[in-house]
Design a protein around this motif. Structure first.
Motif, mmCIF file in Angstrom:
data_model
loop_
_atom_site.group_PDB
_atom_site.id
_atom_site.type_symbol
_atom_site.label_atom_id
_atom_site.label_comp_id
_atom_site.label_asym_id
_atom_site.label_seq_id
_atom_site.Cartn_x
_atom_site.Cartn_y
_atom_site.Cartn_z
ATOM 1 N N VAL A 132 45.541 34.810 32.381
ATOM 2 C CA VAL A 132 46.787 34.553 31.753
ATOM 3 C C VAL A 132 47.911 35.123 32.200
ATOM 4 C CG1 VAL A 132 48.226 33.732 30.224
ATOM 5 C CG2 VAL A 132 45.583 32.669 30.359
ATOM 6 N N LEU A 134 47.988 37.635 34.254
ATOM 7 C CA LEU A 134 47.946 38.142 35.543
ATOM 8 C C LEU A 134 48.306 36.876 36.243
ATOM 9 C CD1 LEU A 134 44.100 39.780 36.916
ATOM 10 C CD2 LEU A 134 46.261 41.037 36.287
ATOM 11 N N GLY A 135 48.135 35.718 35.903
ATOM 12 C CA GLY A 135 49.196 35.022 36.251
ATOM 13 C C GLY A 135 50.897 35.011 36.368
ATOM 14 N N ILE A 136 50.315 35.180 35.153
ATOM 15 C CA ILE A 136 52.277 35.277 34.532
ATOM 16 C C ILE A 136 53.005 36.695 35.829
ATOM 17 C CG2 ILE A 136 54.045 35.946 32.160
ATOM 18 C CD1 ILE A 136 51.895 34.627 30.983
ATOM 19 N N ALA A 137 52.851 37.688 35.323
ATOM 20 C CA ALA A 137 52.722 38.734 36.092
ATOM 21 C C ALA A 137 52.701 38.591 37.938
ATOM 22 C CB ALA A 137 51.815 39.684 36.017
ATOM 23 N N LEU A 138 51.748 37.890 38.215
ATOM 24 C CA LEU A 138 52.072 37.513 39.740
ATOM 25 C C LEU A 138 53.195 37.033 40.044
ATOM 26 C CD1 LEU A 138 48.669 36.305 40.350
ATOM 27 C CD2 LEU A 138 49.450 38.052 41.704
ATOM 28 N N SER A 141 55.737 38.817 40.260
ATOM 29 C CA SER A 141 56.101 40.302 41.446
ATOM 30 C C SER A 141 56.107 38.958 42.863
ATOM 31 C CB SER A 141 54.185 40.873 41.274
ATOM 32 O OG SER A 141 54.488 41.943 40.726
ATOM 33 N N ASP A 142 56.136 37.970 42.646
ATOM 34 C CA ASP A 142 56.240 37.115 44.173
ATOM 35 C C ASP A 142 57.350 37.775 44.520
ATOM 36 O OD1 ASP A 142 55.134 35.428 45.478
ATOM 37 O OD2 ASP A 142 56.028 33.678 44.824
ATOM 38 N N GLY A 148 56.387 41.943 37.681
ATOM 39 C CA GLY A 148 54.835 41.577 37.050
ATOM 40 C C GLY A 148 54.157 42.516 36.933
ATOM 41 N N ALA A 149 53.850 44.097 37.485
ATOM 42 C CA ALA A 149 52.822 44.993 37.645
ATOM 43 C C ALA A 149 52.805 45.807 36.474
ATOM 44 C CB ALA A 149 52.337 46.064 38.897
ATOM 45 N N ILE A 150 54.088 46.214 36.112
ATOM 46 C CA ILE A 150 54.339 46.334 35.001
ATOM 47 C C ILE A 150 54.338 46.182 33.305
ATOM 48 C CG2 ILE A 150 56.333 47.472 33.494
ATOM 49 C CD1 ILE A 150 57.647 48.508 36.395
ATOM 50 N N TYR A 152 52.296 43.712 34.138
ATOM 51 C CA TYR A 152 50.958 43.600 32.687
ATOM 52 C C TYR A 152 50.529 44.583 32.317
ATOM 53 C CZ TYR A 152 45.563 43.445 33.786
ATOM 54 O OH TYR A 152 44.504 43.026 33.644
ATOM 55 N N LEU B 37 46.606 44.246 41.953
ATOM 56 C CA LEU B 37 48.058 43.882 41.252
ATOM 57 C C LEU B 37 48.811 45.237 41.102
ATOM 58 C CD1 LEU B 37 50.688 42.302 41.142
ATOM 59 C CD2 LEU B 37 50.024 42.119 38.287
ATOM 60 N N VAL B 38 47.945 45.622 40.001
ATOM 61 C CA VAL B 38 48.767 47.793 39.526
ATOM 62 C C VAL B 38 48.552 48.154 41.028
ATOM 63 C CG1 VAL B 38 47.568 49.438 38.112
ATOM 64 C CG2 VAL B 38 48.699 46.983 37.043
ATOM 65 N N LEU B 41 50.698 48.800 43.210
ATOM 66 C CA LEU B 41 52.203 49.296 43.460
ATOM 67 C C LEU B 41 51.652 51.351 43.053
ATOM 68 C CD1 LEU B 41 54.633 49.541 41.222
ATOM 69 C CD2 LEU B 41 53.536 49.543 39.224
ATOM 70 N N ILE B 54 53.288 46.023 46.846
ATOM 71 C CA ILE B 54 53.045 44.399 45.709
ATOM 72 C C ILE B 54 52.320 43.023 46.326
ATOM 73 C CG2 ILE B 54 54.379 42.980 44.568
ATOM 74 C CD1 ILE B 54 54.207 45.531 42.707
ATOM 75 N N VAL B 58 49.369 41.281 45.199
ATOM 76 C CA VAL B 58 49.517 40.309 44.751
ATOM 77 C C VAL B 58 48.215 39.313 45.883
ATOM 78 C CG1 VAL B 58 51.118 37.945 44.634
ATOM 79 C CG2 VAL B 58 51.459 40.412 44.047
ATOM 80 N N ILE B 65 41.139 37.035 40.914
ATOM 81 C CA ILE B 65 41.997 36.547 39.171
ATOM 82 C C ILE B 65 40.770 37.260 38.351
ATOM 83 C CG2 ILE B 65 41.632 34.588 39.930
ATOM 84 C CD1 ILE B 65 45.293 35.430 38.630
ATOM 85 N N LEU B 241 52.508 28.189 34.435
ATOM 86 C CA LEU B 241 51.361 28.369 33.355
ATOM 87 C C LEU B 241 50.874 29.155 31.680
ATOM 88 C CD1 LEU B 241 49.380 31.331 35.908
ATOM 89 C CD2 LEU B 241 48.146 29.297 34.865
ATOM 90 N N VAL B 242 51.963 29.388 31.777
ATOM 91 C CA VAL B 242 52.417 29.829 30.059
ATOM 92 C C VAL B 242 52.711 28.185 29.807
ATOM 93 C CG1 VAL B 242 54.117 30.757 28.372
ATOM 94 C CG2 VAL B 242 53.604 32.331 30.331
ATOM 95 N N THR B 245 48.872 26.305 29.703
ATOM 96 C CA THR B 245 48.277 27.553 28.138
ATOM 97 C C THR B 245 48.474 26.584 26.536
ATOM 98 O OG1 THR B 245 48.865 29.473 29.648
ATOM 99 C CG2 THR B 245 47.434 29.432 27.070
#
Lengths: 286, 287
Positions: A132, A134-138, A141-142, A148-150, A152, B37-38, B41, B54, B58, B65, B241-242, B245
């Protein structure tokens, strides 16, 4: 010799024990003893504070040489529980009474909790929470943004650190009472509820972030397409091809016991055949 | 784009920190620095092209994931994906002259990264096996009652395993791999069968990541229902996604209450004097 003063672990020692676990639960990992050494280092401050003489310390530490492995984040609660049990055992030893906490009870409890906690932890932490965030972060970061990385890094580490801290101290506070809560009827109900959230979120992640498309089309003599397969499939159920591929991968791994690496290799073959037949075409040019 | 010795060394240190039994601990290491993802960066900053880093991160993150390691069986150790795969994918994206944020760049990153990432499994077993040496020293210390040595065994010596199985492989593969990737451009044209296949594989690979997670959640066919409900919310109703959830929480609440209601209703019956009679009835039904 008997000392009637009741020993209580200091906050400082509990903090040290927690931080040893937070950092070191997997650093000395091997296939033979996965988290055993992480467990030993986190119990050491506790044993040193509770027992003054070397012999008692050695006896207590021997308990934790038994194999240990679970989901490390949620598993922190087990370390907290044993800290409380060790405290109870130390008070038994000092008062010279025959209490009911010994090697067997502590290790029985550890072995009994490892499996269920790993099950809940895998679906709660690795299966739901991380996807979840990661999904928000992705999404953030699109387009190549570092946001997004920060996001996360900050959100996961705050939740991870304070969540594990909470689990440790909750485990210490409840002691062996925690066992009933974790593997009783309530634990089972929580697990089922979490699995439902996990399942739906994973479905959302799949539909949002995974796209399998076919380029297959039939054209008439003037070059106009009269059948675009992808559009037809999507009119039946949006994302049908993506869902079909995911279920197929699941079937290979869960029902045919094929390893993920081999499934990836199968996909390479499927991709090659698909490209040769014109079913897949990423449409590349320089 | 090339990768210098210094850049390769920095990537090597991050690989040591971020593996499954990484030296930063699993919360900061595996679950933060190890996430592609990190990693994207970090690699973007180290190689001086954050946008491509990035974007590659991604793309790679989608494949992994949902990386679950039940009982220590490792399907992929992310140190190689994040700190060997992503840097090389970035070089490849540059070499092919693709726009960093294009779908083609993402597909290339996925297949390059995953290909290199399989090395991670080898590195994982290498590290775990070498750690047996330090654990052996640990057992000797425990026997002698020299407990302070446990700290060195748990926090210090495994760095040596990582020198051999994280640092050195990462440095060599990123430094020399970058020139190999450059040469790939001339060897493999974009519209040829191998490249088309590589890109298609990149689009298919995330299915494996999702399937690994489903394997954890799905026990019977009915367990697929939540997955498809979530899928439908996102694919057909276009919820993010939110939102998915939030909607799922109401179902979780219903199931929880229902389960608790069932279990509390059962208990009084079973423990009351009538319990034995009911048990007899059930047994007869079974026959």
């Amino acid at each position: 010799m008997a000392n009637t003063e009741k020993k209580v672990l200091s906050r400082k020692t509990l903090n040290r024990s927690f931080h040893h676990w937070f950092y070191g639960h997997l650093t000395a990992f091997s296939q033979e003893h996965m988290q055993t050494f992480g467990y030993l280092t986190s119990m050491l401050p506790i044993v040193e504070e509770l027992y003054d003489n070397k012999e008692d310390q050695e006896k207590a530490m021997k308990t934790y040489t038994a194999f240990f492995n679970t989901e490390p984040q949620l598993g922190t609660i087990i370390v907290g529980i044993t800290a409380s049990l060790e405290e109870a055992r130390a008070n038994q030893v000092n008062s010279g009474s025959d209490g009911d906490v010994d090697d067997t009870t502590i290790n029985g409890l550890r072995a009994g909790l490892m499996g269920p906690i790993a099950g809940i932890g895998d679906s709660l932490v690795v299966g739901t929470l991380i996807p979840v965030i990661l999904g928000i972060a992705l999404g953030m970061s699109d387009g190549g943004s570092p946001l997004g990385a920060i996001f996360y890094i900050i959100v996961w580490n705050l939740l991870g650190y304070f969540g594990m801290r909470f689990a440790y101290f909750k485990g210490y506070e409840l002691g062996d009472k925690a066992v009933g809560i974790l593997i009783g009827a309530q634990g089972k109900a929580v697990r089922k509820a979490i699995a439902t959230v996990g399942g739906m979120v994973v479905g959302g992640v799949a539909a949002t972030w995974v796209t399998v498309k076919t380029s297959f089309r039939l054209t008439n003599s003037s070059g106009k397409a009269y059948l675009v397969l992808q559009d037809k499939l999507d009119s039946v159920y949006p994302g049908l091809l993506t869902a079909a591929f995911i279920v197929a991968c699941w079937w290979l791994m869960a029902k045919k016991n094929i390893s993920p690496i081999k499934v990836m290799l199968i996909l390479v073959v499927v991709a090659l055949i698909g490209v040769l037949l014109g079913f897949f075409n990423p449409g590349l040019t320089y | 784009m090339t990768i210098s010795w210094i850049q390769a060394s920095i990537l090597g240190i991050f690989a040591s920190l971020s593996s499954m039994p990484g030296m930063a601990g699993s919360t900061i290491g595996n679950y933060t620095l190890g996430r592609p993802l990190v990693g994207g960066l970090v690699c973007g900053i180290v190689l001086g092209d954050m946008k491509t880093g990035i974007a590659a991160g991604v793309a790679m993150q989608l494949v992994y994931i949902a990386l679950v390691t039940p009982g220590g069986t490792v399907s992929a150790d992310l140190r190689a994906v994040s700190y060997i795969g992503i840097p090389l994918a970035m070089v490849a994206i540059h070499a092919q002259g693709l726009s960093a944020t294009s779908a083609n760049a993402a597909d290339l990153a996925k297949s390059m990264g995953t290909l290199v990432g399989t090395v991670g499994t080898v590195l994982f077993y290498g590290t775990a096996t070498m750690n047996l040496v330090w654990q052996h020293m640990g057992w000797r210390a425990v026997e002698k009652g020299d407990f302070k040595k446990l700290y060195a065994v748990d926090w210090g010596y495994p760095w040596i395993s990582h020198l051999f199985f994280s640092f050195i492989p990462t440095v060599l593969m990123t430094h020399f791999g970058s020139s190999a990737v450059q040469a790939l451009k001339t060897a493999l044209p974009m519209d040829g069968i191998p490249m088309k296949t590589l890109f298609t594989v990149g689009a298919l690979l995330p299915c494996v990541g999702i399937a690994i997670l489903l394997k954890q959640i799905v026990e019977g066919p009915l367990d697929f229902i939540p997955f498809f409900v979530g899928f439908t919310f996102a694919a057909s109703l276009k919820l993010n996604l939110v939102s998915v959830t939030v909607v799922s929480l109401i179902f979780a609440m219903i199931f929880y209450k229902l389960d608790m209601a069932i279990s509390t209703n059962k208990q009084p019956v079973a423990s009351s004097s009538g319990g034995a009679v009911i048990d007899d009835d059930e047994e007869e039904e079974d026959i």
